[in-house]
Enzyme design. Structure first.
Site: not given
Length: 201
Positions: A28, A50, A58
């Site tokens: 990522y 988000e 995350w």
């Protein structure tokens, strides 16, 4: 545990210090984080994820991203806007995503708002978000320079709240600006950040 600006993974690659040894996280960082993202549906997905990330790591969201995409019909604004409130019960029982009813309901609400915004004006969300991209941005030179919100993220948050979006606070929108490439916030010295600078030049 002491935070580092940069760290070198077991694969010998230098990365931003927030990246751990998980290969999904490394991919990522290397291939997505900070690369410019455009398109109403793509940005809707990022706003939604988000929002779900708020209060969590995350990596937790990243591991479930495929499940989120399946649950929210690929984050197609029109299709999500057509989901009725009974869908909240179904999604809140889905263990493959984050079962937070408020965040699920907000995603449906946001889709309805954005469908009104974009159905006769394709690219309206894209333009709204990207008008908040600063002309310049200083990459952090130290851990102390890593911040969680800026004047720009406060402005973006205010613009999205003004049209009726939820779970779009300034910290969440700063994370969006980092992830969607409105700013290149890779730490100074991170090769991926250097590559992005070259692409923007």
């Amino acid at each position: 545990m002491t935070r580092e600006l940069l760290n070198t993974g077991e694969d010998g690659v230098l990365r931003c210090g927030w990246v751990n040894a998980d290969p999904d996280y490394q991919r990522y960082h290397d291939e997505e984080w900070g690369h410019p993202v455009h398109g109403d549906n793509a940005l809707f997905e990022m706003i939604a994820l988000e929002g779900f990330q708020s209060g969590l790591s995350w990596l937790t969201i990243l591991k479930r991203r495929a499940a989120f995409r399946a649950a929210f019909v690929a984050f197609d604004i029109t299709r999500v806007s057509e989901m009725d409130d009974s869908s909240i019960d179904v999604l809140a029982a889905d263990s493959t995503i984050i079962r937070n009813r408020q965040k699920i309901a907000a995603t449906l609400t946001n889709a309805r708002v954005l469908n009104e915004l974009t159905r006769s004006d394709e690219g309206a969300l894209d333009r709204l978000v990207w008008r908040h991209a600063p002309a310049t941005h200083a990459r952090p030179l130290s851990v102390e320079q890593i911040i969680t919100a800026t004047d720009r993220s406060h402005e973006l948050s205010g613009s999205l709240r003004a049209i009726g979006l939820k779970f779009v606070g300034p910290v969440t929108m700063h994370a969006l600006m980092q992830a969607a490439g409105l700013i290149n916030d890779h730490a100074a010295g991170c090769p991926r950040g250097d590559e992005l600078e070259e692409l923007r030049a």
